[in-house]
Structures are given as C-alpha cells and as structure tokens.
Design an enzyme around this catalytic site. Structure first.
Site, short mmCIF file in Angstrom:
data_model
loop_
_atom_site.label_atom_id
_atom_site.label_comp_id
_atom_site.label_asym_id
_atom_site.label_seq_id
_atom_site.Cartn_x
_atom_site.Cartn_y
_atom_site.Cartn_z
N ASP A 45 10.95 20.83 -16.97
CA ASP A 45 12.22 21.85 -16.19
C ASP A 45 13.26 21.61 -16.71
OD1 ASP A 45 10.11 22.17 -14.21
OD2 ASP A 45 10.79 20.75 -12.86
N ARG A 85 16.83 27.89 -12.45
CA ARG A 85 17.33 26.83 -13.41
C ARG A 85 17.98 27.65 -14.53
NH1 ARG A 85 15.49 22.04 -11.69
NH2 ARG A 85 13.44 21.84 -11.05
C1 S3P Z 1 6.35 19.41 -10.32
C2 S3P Z 1 5.81 19.31 -11.33
C3 S3P Z 1 5.87 20.29 -12.71
C4 S3P Z 1 7.32 20.97 -12.28
C5 S3P Z 1 7.81 21.37 -11.10
C6 S3P Z 1 7.58 20.16 -10.14
C7 S3P Z 1 5.89 18.26 -9.31
O1 S3P Z 1 5.19 21.40 -12.48
O2 S3P Z 1 7.47 21.89 -13.39
O3 S3P Z 1 9.19 21.62 -11.27
O4 S3P Z 1 6.79 18.03 -8.23
O5 S3P Z 1 4.76 18.09 -9.45
P1 S3P Z 1 3.74 21.46 -13.23
O6 S3P Z 1 2.79 20.22 -12.81
O7 S3P Z 1 3.10 22.64 -12.79
O8 S3P Z 1 4.15 21.13 -14.89
#
Ligand code: S3P
Length: 446
Positions: free
Chosen positions: A327, A403
């Site tokens: 992120d 973001r």
């Molecule tokens: C998250 C996992 C990430 C991240 C998201 C939060 C989570 O996504 O980008 O903001 O809390 O499990 P992905 O698992 O799709 O990479």
C-alpha cells in the site's frame, strides 16, 4: 460517497513540519478485530479501533449478520459475537463502500455459514476482481448465486452448509485471499491449509491465535509460509488493542522527510515486519527515521518514530519486498521524486487492482507535476529531481483512492508550485482527521 460531490484540496510549501502525533488505528487489524469478535460467542472489547469509513462498513456488516456491535466512544467498541457458523441472513445487501479488505474478509467469514448475503460496494470496489476470493471459497462449498459481469460486485453468495477444509496455495501474495480461506476454514472440520510463496501480512493468523484458535505458521520456500488451521475451534472472547497504522503513518513520515528542516514524532507506530517494507526502503534512501521507546502493544512491536528532513537518494526496490509495502508505493514514489537519482520499484502488478489502478495513477500524479517516470512491464521508474526540486503545479485525479489523495498532498508540501487534488473525500475511508492532523504539524492545506 460518490464521484458527483467532489471536494478539491491544495497543498503548498510553507514552513517545516514539526510536532508529535498519533495516527489512527491499523486498518487491517481493525477489520479483523470486528470480524473475529463477531465470530466468537461472548463479549470482545476493541480499543483504538480505526473509525474510518472502510472499518465502519465492516462494523455495519457484522451487525447485519447478527452480532451486537456497540460504539462506546473514544475508539472503544464492544462486540457481542454469534460464534463460528452463527451468522444470520442479512435483511439488506452488505455495503462495503470502498473497502476490498472488508468485503473479501467477510466473504470468507460468510462462506462457512449456511446463509445467503448480497455483497456490494462503491464504483471503485465494483471494478475490483473477486474471483481470486471465490475460487477457494467455492472449493470449500460456497456458491455464487448471482454476480455482475467478470465476477464483480454486486454479488450474491450462499455460504456452505457443510464447509470443507482445503489446502490452498494463493496465486498471488495476498493477505485478503489467505484471510478469506482461514475465516471460512474456521467452520470446516479438520485442517485448512494455506500456502503462500511470498509471506503477506499475518494479522489474521496472529489474531486467530489471540482468540484461542489452533493455528501454526511455518516458513515455506525462500520467502513463503505454510499455515495450518484446526477447524471448528471454540473461539474465546479476547480484547484487542489496535496499534497505530504504519500505512497511515507513511504520509506524515514522508512529508517530514521532504519538507526542509522538518522534525516530527509519530507515536506508537506498529512495526510488524510484514508491514515495514517502506521504512526499510526509505532508510536505504538515506532517510533519518529513529525508533524510540520500543514496546509491545496488543501483541505487536510498536515504537515512536522520530523523523527528520533528509537528503534522499534513488534505490532499486526488489519485487520480493512488495507484499510488505504493497500500500506504500504511491508515497514511496513521492519520496523518490524528491531524491537524487533514479528509483526503480519492481514487481508492481498487484497495484493495478487496488482502489484504483495505482501503477497508472502514480505515474500520472508524478507526470502532471513535472517528474519524469517510466513504466517497464510491472516496474515503475522514477527519475528523482534531487536538488533541482519538484516543479508541482499539477492537478491530480484521485480516482476514489484515499492513498493517491494523501500522497499528492504530501508532494505539494515540498514542491515549487502547489499541488491540487480533485477530491479529498476518500481520505476518510482510512485516515479520518488527516487534514487537521497535518495542519497541526504546520502543513499548508486549503
Ligand atoms: C490487506 C491486504 C492487502 C492490502 C490492503 C489490506 C489486508 O491487500 O493492499 O490494503 O488487510 O488484508 P491484498 O491482500 O489484496 O494484497
């Protein structure tokens, strides 16, 4: 929120950023605390919950599924859960707004219960892929009764009457996929196993353990994990203290690195090693980030971060680091724009399926503000402006993505001309109070 009511905002350079602040609670942990609290019989108290719109939508979904969810004030919430497999059919569609995490984790939780629920979200979430979640959940016995084209929301999901345990290797490093399978696996007999080739954030595993589930995570291959969950546990109510979100801290932190003479302290930032890829990278670039008062908060390492204005240099960011900073590439790209030399960020394919296509959006954000960039396959290359400075003066399209909004504003605080964003409304999905907190540090936002 809709794209119709845009709230533009500009950031311009002024004096240094100075002072001390605590950013809101971690978003990933907040979602999980609500969901696991709702899947536990008895009362769970959560302190420091992130009260951003994404998490409030998850709280609403837990209520709609039958849990009692109370806001006690001051960031403290109490959940009276219904137990594993105990969800009731919701009377109306579950609206997750902008949140992929809320939606996908709750899909997993619902997949293990014999109820039917409609999942929906805003225009951004309706564009995001859900097949990656449904593939394993269907193997466990859940059924998709209705869906928009391409496996998108709105979608009607029927949970399994007799959920099956599976062994599943995630096709991409994604904590959301892993977590959906583990949450569905709670209701299945026997062992549910998730294998990932690159370790993603482990908040679900840690919190399941905290709630009394038997779950073991072992290294797998060079960078991966093999996670084994024993199904049908009696989850015990457990209180959760949510530490400050490193992904939110990233914005004022980079602001302080690029605005001359700044020095700020960020209180109690979570330093889970699967979340700190940005801090590692910034330090490689020459960032002065000191950890003070290291301690444990709610089972996570936290520290106060003292951050000072730093001369940054470009670096090569390996693809293997992506899961630990997935992120954070937008705000890293801003830091890279102010650095001396070239920064290459490798392996950013997953950025294309976030709240927006973040690879293109990052490129646009930099381009309209006079920074040279290239995209080569899945790599983003930023040509840092160093001592020449970043021209700025551009208007950044935020594409319903919090973001992008916060990254572009940080860029404006240190560029020669102000940077304007077309819409600041989505900042509230993850960082309520952002504008006031930044103004409190001396940021010129208007
Ligand atoms: C998250 C996992 C990430 C991240 C998201 C939060 C989570 O996504 O980008 O903001 O809390 O499990 P992905 O698992 O799709 O990479």
């Amino acid at each position: 929120m809709s794209e119709a009511s845009l709230t533009p905002l500009s950031a311009r350079s002024g004096g240094p950023l100075t002072g001390r602040l605590r950013v809101p609670g971690d978003k990933s942990i907040s979602h999980r605390a609500l969901i696991l609290g709702a899947m536990t019989v008895g009362e769970t108290t959560i302190s420091g919950l992130l009260e951003g719109e994404d998490v409030l939508n998850t709280a609403g979904a837990m209520r709609a599924l039958g849990a009692k969810v109370e806001n006690l004030g001051g960031g403290t919430w109490r959940i009276h859960g219904v137990g594993v497999g105990g969800f009731a059919a919701p009377a109306a569609p579950l609206d997750f707004g902008n949140s992929g995490t809320g939606c996908r984790l709750v899909m997993g939780a619902v997949a293990g219960c014999p109820v039917t629920a409609i999942f929906d979200g805003d225009a951004s979430l309706r564009k995001r892929p859900m097949r990656r979640i449904l593939d394993p959940l269907e193997k466990m016995g859940a059924r998709v009764l209705d869906q928009a084209e391409g496996g998108r929301l709105p979608m009607t999901l029927r949970g399994a009457t007799d959920p099956l345990p599976i062994e599943y290797e995630t096709p991409v490093a994604s904590a959301q996929i892993k977590s959906a399978v583990l949450l569905a696996g709670l209701a299945a007999p026997g062992e549910t196993i998730v294998i990932e080739q690159e370790a993603s954030r482990d908040h679900t595993e840690k919190m399941l353990k905290h709630f009394g589930a038997k779950i073991v995570s072992k290294p797998h291959g060079d960078h991966g994990r093999r996670i084994v969950l024993q199904g049908q546990p009696e989850l015990e109510p457990a209180n959760v203290a949510v530490p400050a979100d490193p992904s939110s801290a990233a914005f004022p932190l980079v602001g302080a690195l690029i605005v001359p003479d700044s020095e700020i302290i960020l209180d109690g930032v979570m330093l889970n090693p699967l979340r700190t890829g940005l801090f590692t990278t910034l330090r490689e670039m020459g960032a002065k980030i000191a950890e003070e008062n290291k301690r444990d908060d709610g089972g996570e390492d936290v520290a106060d971060l003292r951050v000072s204005f730093s001369a940054l240099k470009g670096v090569d960011v390996p693809a293997a680091r992506a899961p630990s900073m997935i992120d954070e590439y937008l705000i890293l790209a801003v830091a890279a724009a102010f650095a001396e030399g070239v920064t290459r960020m490798r392996g950013l394919k997953e950025l294309r399926v976030k709240e927006s296509d973040r690879l293109e959006a990052t490129a646009d954000m930099l381009r309209v503000n006079g920074v040279k960039i290239e995209i080569e396959d899945d790599d983003l290359i930023v040509h840092g402006m160093g001592t020449n400075g970043v021209p700025g003066g551009g208007e950044v399209k935020t594409h319903m993505d919090h973001r992008i909004a916060m990254s572009a504003l940080m860029m404006g605080l240190a560029s020669k001309e102000p940077v304007r964003i077309d819409d600041s409304a989505f900042i509230a999905t993850s960082f309520p109070g952002f504008v006031d907190l930044m103004k409190g540090l001396g940021a010129e936002l208007s």
